[in-house]
Design an enzyme around this catalytic site. Structure first.
Site, PDB file in Angstrom:
ATOM      1  N   CYS A 369       0.837  -1.209   0.000  1.00 42.90           N
ATOM      2  CA  CYS A 369       0.000   0.000   0.000  1.00 42.90           C
ATOM      3  C   CYS A 369       0.871   1.259   0.000  1.00 42.90           C
ATOM      4  O   CYS A 369       1.460   1.570  -1.025  1.00 42.90           O
ATOM      5  CB  CYS A 369      -0.999  -0.044   1.144  1.00 42.90           C
ATOM      6  N   HIS A 499      -3.763  -5.023   0.152  1.00 41.03           N
ATOM      7  CA  HIS A 499      -3.199  -5.612   1.372  1.00 41.03           C
ATOM      8  C   HIS A 499      -3.271  -7.139   1.332  1.00 41.03           C
ATOM      9  O   HIS A 499      -4.283  -7.709   1.761  1.00 41.03           O
ATOM     10  CB  HIS A 499      -3.967  -5.107   2.592  1.00 41.03           C
ATOM     11  N   GLU A 501      -1.812  -9.153   3.226  1.00 38.89           N
ATOM     12  CA  GLU A 501      -1.752  -9.711   4.588  1.00 38.89           C
ATOM     13  C   GLU A 501      -3.122 -10.057   5.161  1.00 38.89           C
ATOM     14  O   GLU A 501      -3.241 -10.961   5.981  1.00 38.89           O
ATOM     15  CB  GLU A 501      -1.004  -8.752   5.524  1.00 38.89           C
TER      16      GLU A 501
END
Ligand code: GLN
Length: 521
Positions: A369, A499, A501
């Site tokens: 990001c 993202h 994650e």
């Protein structure tokens, strides 16, 4: 079967792993054969976690449907292997907001609007909206907190209405250990159970967290004062691998205890595979939220779940004032670098220096990001020679706004819930590293949380096609906006606007982290 409820409350102090425990119980009961759903109740007045500082509150977790949640929803996703939605989190802010809105609309027909029954009814209504046979509800904070009281009351009422035998109450507390006298102190736990009982709730199980394993005498004391049998007192000493917890709970027969009380027969099979040993690689996570490791929870867990020690968080601010040689001196011990997401100007120059170091020295780098946006800025400044190139987030008057806010965002003034949020589809281009990482898939859904975008329309000369010559960034994925960039002349230099994650789960970590660790070797 009628819906059953496992209610998790906390006592003594916060931060003792109630979220991990709730996620573990949810997984345990899923394995025991139930259709499990989870709800995190946050008694704070924020409508969502989106406006909260990660230094205080930890990471903001983003769901597919674009909800900015407490990080516990991340635990639930990772442990349960199921994607959460905005319905899996209820805050006091949301509850009060809807009650007050209803009042303004005249929906209460002249009655005096009160905590009981109007606020409690709204809480119960939201709980009832959740699907699933077995609902694990975690109440944030600790019993005795003023703002949590109304939620305990609502749940007490719900248990009366639905039948107490459909509810299993677990109280998670902490027992401190006094080194000087070599003993565990159960008094705070006793008091916290008393507080819970004053709210009309008696626990069915008490989970005691402690620094090390507790002795039988102390556990007996907890049972006696807490009003539960000894085998309903579960001691969970500190562990550095939280993924053990579901297994520990299973070996202690917690699923059977819950099943017995709720009148359910449970499966004994238990399929839970998680990493048990961890390879040492030095990965730097360059970030600026240093108050707590929770600020980068999902990124750290993504690496950990691949069987590597967690990355070390490196202070971007600290790199900011260093000369190029000094930056190299600090970073040379690292095998790979992740540049963290973030908001605001602080720390960005330090992150840019880390990117320059990784790009020039062939060190694997993953920018997430803001991390990707800074890769573009670094490239603009140091390769293209665009002096003062920046994002308009940090320098509204930059001569080279290589990262800029898109028109549709400019009209929005409020900060809460107004970003580009949630899962959106992107196209991944053949011939790129990213395409290979995604296993040759041309489309993927990834989660977003940002306002600014790569200004490719204005600066097309910074980029090239995968098969083109020259030292330029390759755009490897796009939606309406640039989603990912990479360099071909580098072992691993990939930046993503989304993202990854948030998508990592136990046994199913996002492929980008896998590829990054493979590049490190
Ligand atoms: N601050 C940047 C933006 O708003 C990046 C956000 C992030 O890293 N999550 O676009």
């Amino acid at each position: 079967m009628g819906k059953r409820y496992v209610i998790v409350t906390g006592g003594v102090l916060s931060g003792i792993g109630k979220g991990i425990f709730s996620a573990s119980v949810a997984r345990l009961m899923k394995e025991a054969g139930f259709d499990v759903n989870v709800l995190k109740i946050d008694p704070y007045l924020n409508v969502d976690a989106g406006t909260m500082n990660p230094n205080q509150h930890g990471e903001v977790f983003v769901t597919n449907d674009g909800y900015e949640a407490d990080l516990d929803l991340g635990h639930y996703e990772r442990f349960l292997g199921v994607d959460m939605t905005r319905k899996n989190n209820m805050t006091a802010g949301q509850v009060y907001l809807s009650v007050i809105e209803r009042e303004r609309e005249g929906k209460y027909l002249g009655s005096t609007v009160q905590m009981v029954p109007h606020v409690t009814e709204e809480i119960k209504r939201r709980i009832e909206e959740l699907e699933g046979e077995l609902l694990v509800i975690e109440i944030g904070g600790t019993v005795g907190d003023i703002e949590g009281q109304i939620f305990l009351e609502a749940i007490r009422e719900l248990a009366l209405e639905k039948g107490r035998n459909r509810f299993f109450f677990v109280h998670v507390t902490y027992v401190p250990y006094l080194r000087t006298t070599n003993e565990f102190k159960t008094k705070p736990t006793q008091q916290s159970v008393q507080l819970l009982m004053r709210s009309g709730i008696t626990p069915d199980m008490i989970v005691v967290r402690s620094e090390k394993e507790m002795d039988a005498v102390s556990l007996k004391k907890v049972a006696l004062f807490g009003g539960v049998d000894l085998d309903s007192v579960v001691n969970l000493p500190d562990t550095d691998n939280v993924y053990q917890i579901p297994e520990i709970l299973h070996s202690l027969g917690v699923h059977r205890k819950i099943g017995e009380k709720l009148g359910l027969s449970v499966n004994e099979s238990f399929n839970w595979v998680y990493p048990k040993s961890f390879k040492k690689r030095n990965v730097a996570l360059v970030g600026k939220y240093l108050g707590t490791d929770d600020a980068y929870k999902s990124i750290l867990e993504s690496i950990f779940l691949l069987g590597y020690e967690k990355p070390r968080v490196i202070d971007a601010d600290m790199l900011e004032d260093l000369e190029k040689g000094e930056v190299a001196e600090v970073l040379k011990e690292f095998d790979g670098i992740i540049v963290a997401p973030g908001f605001g100007k602080r720390g960005i120059e330090g992150k840019i220096k880390a990117i320059e170091y990784a790009r020039e020295n062939g060190v694997p780098l993953l920018g997430i990001c803001l991390g990707m946006q800074l890769m573009i800025i670094e490239f603009a400044r140091n390769v293209m020679g665009y002096e003062g190139a920046n994002s308009t987030e940090f320098d509204p008057g930059t001569p080279y706004p290589v990262i800029d806010m898109m028109e549709e965002q400019k009209k929005i003034m409020k900060l809460g819930g107004t970003m580009r949020l949630g899962a959106q589809e992107m196209e991944i281009f053949p011939g790129t590293k990213l395409y290979r990482i995604y296993g040759g898939k041309a489309k993927a859904f990834e989660r977003h949380r940002h306002r600014y975008e790569v200004n490719v329309e204005k600066f097309p000369e910074m980029f090239k096609e995968p098969d083109q010559e020259g030292y330029r960034l390759i755009i490897s994925a796009k939606s309406k906006f640039v989603e990912a960039v990479e360099l071909d002349d580098h072992p691993f230099f990939i930046g993503v606007q989304f993202h990854p994650e948030y998508r990592s789960k136990v046994g199913d970590v996002h492929p980008l982290f896998k590829a990054f660790m493979e590049a490190i070797g």
